[in-house]
Design an enzyme around this catalytic site. Structure first.
Site, mmCIF file in Angstrom:
data_model
loop_
_atom_site.group_PDB
_atom_site.id
_atom_site.type_symbol
_atom_site.label_atom_id
_atom_site.label_comp_id
_atom_site.label_asym_id
_atom_site.label_seq_id
_atom_site.Cartn_x
_atom_site.Cartn_y
_atom_site.Cartn_z
ATOM 1 N N TYR A 191 24.014 36.760 41.623
ATOM 2 C CA TYR A 191 25.248 37.292 42.223
ATOM 3 C C TYR A 191 25.134 37.312 43.748
ATOM 4 C CZ TYR A 191 28.796 40.943 43.233
ATOM 5 O OH TYR A 191 29.851 41.668 43.721
ATOM 6 N N LYS A 211 27.496 35.577 46.714
ATOM 7 C CA LYS A 211 28.203 36.346 47.746
ATOM 8 C C LYS A 211 27.703 35.983 49.144
ATOM 9 C CE LYS A 211 31.009 38.709 45.132
ATOM 10 N NZ LYS A 211 32.467 38.556 45.223
HETATM 11 N N1 LIG Z 1 32.695 47.000 41.764
HETATM 12 C C1 LIG Z 1 31.702 46.842 42.611
HETATM 13 O O1 LIG Z 1 30.746 47.635 42.622
HETATM 14 C C2 LIG Z 1 31.730 45.712 43.600
HETATM 15 C C3 LIG Z 1 30.839 45.757 44.676
HETATM 16 C C4 LIG Z 1 30.839 44.722 45.601
HETATM 17 C C5 LIG Z 1 31.723 43.663 45.453
HETATM 18 N N2 LIG Z 1 32.571 43.635 44.380
HETATM 19 C C6 LIG Z 1 33.466 42.484 44.266
HETATM 20 O O2 LIG Z 1 34.786 42.945 44.155
HETATM 21 C C7 LIG Z 1 35.574 41.955 43.490
HETATM 22 C C8 LIG Z 1 36.446 42.652 42.452
HETATM 23 O O3 LIG Z 1 35.600 43.200 41.458
HETATM 24 P P1 LIG Z 1 35.892 44.582 40.710
HETATM 25 O O4 LIG Z 1 34.733 45.443 40.929
HETATM 26 O O5 LIG Z 1 37.243 45.054 41.021
HETATM 27 O O6 LIG Z 1 35.768 44.071 39.200
HETATM 28 P P2 LIG Z 1 36.799 43.995 37.977
HETATM 29 O O7 LIG Z 1 37.510 45.277 37.823
HETATM 30 O O8 LIG Z 1 36.001 43.461 36.852
HETATM 31 O O9 LIG Z 1 37.844 42.910 38.482
HETATM 32 C C9 LIG Z 1 37.536 41.546 38.522
HETATM 33 C C10 LIG Z 1 38.821 40.773 38.619
HETATM 34 O O10 LIG Z 1 38.506 39.368 38.674
HETATM 35 C C11 LIG Z 1 39.335 38.693 37.749
HETATM 36 N N3 LIG Z 1 38.671 37.480 37.249
HETATM 37 C C12 LIG Z 1 37.442 37.385 36.702
HETATM 38 N N4 LIG Z 1 37.200 36.129 36.305
HETATM 39 C C13 LIG Z 1 38.317 35.410 36.607
HETATM 40 C C14 LIG Z 1 38.697 34.057 36.446
HETATM 41 N N5 LIG Z 1 37.887 33.154 35.853
HETATM 42 N N6 LIG Z 1 39.904 33.662 36.892
HETATM 43 C C15 LIG Z 1 40.742 34.556 37.488
HETATM 44 N N7 LIG Z 1 40.443 35.846 37.677
HETATM 45 C C16 LIG Z 1 39.249 36.268 37.232
HETATM 46 C C17 LIG Z 1 39.570 39.708 36.619
HETATM 47 O O11 LIG Z 1 40.782 39.450 35.951
HETATM 48 P P3 LIG Z 1 40.951 38.830 34.480
HETATM 49 O O12 LIG Z 1 39.797 39.279 33.645
HETATM 50 O O13 LIG Z 1 42.279 39.368 34.035
HETATM 51 O O14 LIG Z 1 40.983 37.370 34.727
HETATM 52 C C18 LIG Z 1 39.717 40.988 37.422
HETATM 53 O O15 LIG Z 1 41.050 41.145 37.864
HETATM 54 C C19 LIG Z 1 34.589 40.941 42.933
HETATM 55 O O16 LIG Z 1 34.554 39.792 43.747
HETATM 56 C C20 LIG Z 1 33.263 41.667 43.000
HETATM 57 O O17 LIG Z 1 32.173 40.790 43.118
HETATM 58 C C21 LIG Z 1 32.604 44.642 43.465
#
Ligand SMILES: NC(=O)c1ccc[n+]([C@@H]2O[C@H](COP(=O)([O-])OP(=O)(O)OC[C@H]3O[C@@H](n4cnc5c(N)ncnc54)[C@H](OP(=O)(O)O)[C@@H]3O)[C@@H](O)[C@H]2O)c1
Length: 264
Positions: free
Chosen positions: A167, A171
């Site tokens: 991951y 990133k």
């Molecule tokens: N949560 C954390 O701790 C954290 C920390 C640092 C960075 N981030 C980053 O923040 C971003 C959002 O993550 P989140 O934490 O909000 O997670 P999340 O709630 O799991 O949301 C992920 C989103 O990505 C979409 N997605 C996944 N695979 C996809 C695909 N093949 N095509 C289109 N859409 C897709 C999902 O929608 P569908 O399943 O409906 O497609 C969902 O809307 C990510 O880039 C993650 O790496 C998160």
């Protein structure tokens, strides 16, 4: 209202808000849950017309129903499928902002990394934002003055954590891409930045990879004694999309409650 030569009102009045997204159209990927959902809602509250996308229709509709104002759109797309990216781009007339946010996280110790998981991680976390941005630029959908925001992470840029190398690599790569295109797009008046969150309370870790006890232990390391909330990242994204950040370009905004400085 009286304006100075720079277009900024001489007197602060209720009608002047540099953080406003009025008259801006913003595309947000990964808007069916977590950070993307919160970003879509906050952008709509502050005046934007949003175009939201993800794969899950039901969850995307749930986000759509919480948007303020009108003129929003939702488009189902799997961003690992090139035809879906093309279809998404073709359905958009113009944009003032793009939030490349969709992503996944699979924890694996290095000896267990395999081609399937590596491909999937890089396809959605790295390839999709690069290709979507490229296609929107090629088709001239991003207007002059647009802002592109990437949801990166502290992982791979400001810190490390166990079993997170795959991951982190995805990133770290997106941060490198962001900084370089910020340079390449300066002439077009398009800014590029990233937000780099620490652990945020979303569904991203709901795959049985870590236990509740492990998460609670991890939480204790956070200076504020808690993980972030999706809105707390959304507010940072709103800032980077807005004219309030007009002199901010090619940089990363860490939104991690201080965990990365604690580890220094
Ligand atoms: N949560 C954390 O701790 C954290 C920390 C640092 C960075 N981030 C980053 O923040 C971003 C959002 O993550 P989140 O934490 O909000 O997670 P999340 O709630 O799991 O949301 C992920 C989103 O990505 C979409 N997605 C996944 N695979 C996809 C695909 N093949 N095509 C289109 N859409 C897709 C999902 O929608 P569908 O399943 O409906 O497609 C969902 O809307 C990510 O880039 C993650 O790496 C998160």
């Amino acid at each position: 209202m009286a304006l100075s030569s720079g277009g900024i009102p001489k007197n602060v009045s209720d009608s002047f808000n540099p953080y406003s997204l009025d008259n801006k159209t913003i595309l947000i990927t990964g808007a069916s849950s977590g950070i993307g959902q919160a970003t879509a809602i906050e952008c709509s509250k502050i005046g934007a017309k949003v175009i939201i996308t993800a794969r899950n229709e039901e969850k995307l509709q749930k986000t759509f129903s919480q948007l303020m104002g009108d003129g929003h759109k939702k488009i189902i797309a799997d961003l690992t499928i090139p035809e879906d990216i093309n279809r998404l781009v073709d359905k958009i007339s113009h944009l003032d902002g793009l939030v490349n946010n969709a992503g996944i996280n699979k924890l694996l110790l290095p000896q267990f990394i395999n081609e399937k998981d590596l491909n999937m991680t890089f396809q959605i976390n790295t390839m999709a934002p690069i290709l979507l941005t490229q296609k929107l630029l090629k088709k001239k959908k991003l207007q002059k003055g647009s802002s592109i925001v990437f949801t990166s992470s502290v992982s791979g840029v400001y810190g490390v954590s166990p079993a997170n190398s795959m991951y982190s690599a995805s990133k770290g790569a997106i941060n490198g891409f962001m900084m370089n295109i910020a340079l390449d797009l300066m002439g077009k008046g398009i800014r590029c930045n990233s937000v780099n969150p620490g652990q945020v309370e979303t569904n991203i870790m709901d795959h049985g990879m870590v236990t509740e006890d492990q998460l609670e232990e991890h939480k204790k390391k956070y200076p504020l004694g808690r993980f972030g909330k999706p809105e707390e990242v959304a507010y940072a994204i709103v800032y980077l999309l807005s004219d309030a950040s007009s002199f901010v370009n090619g940089t990363s905004l860490v939104v991690d409650g201080g965990i990365s400085i604690k580890n220094v």
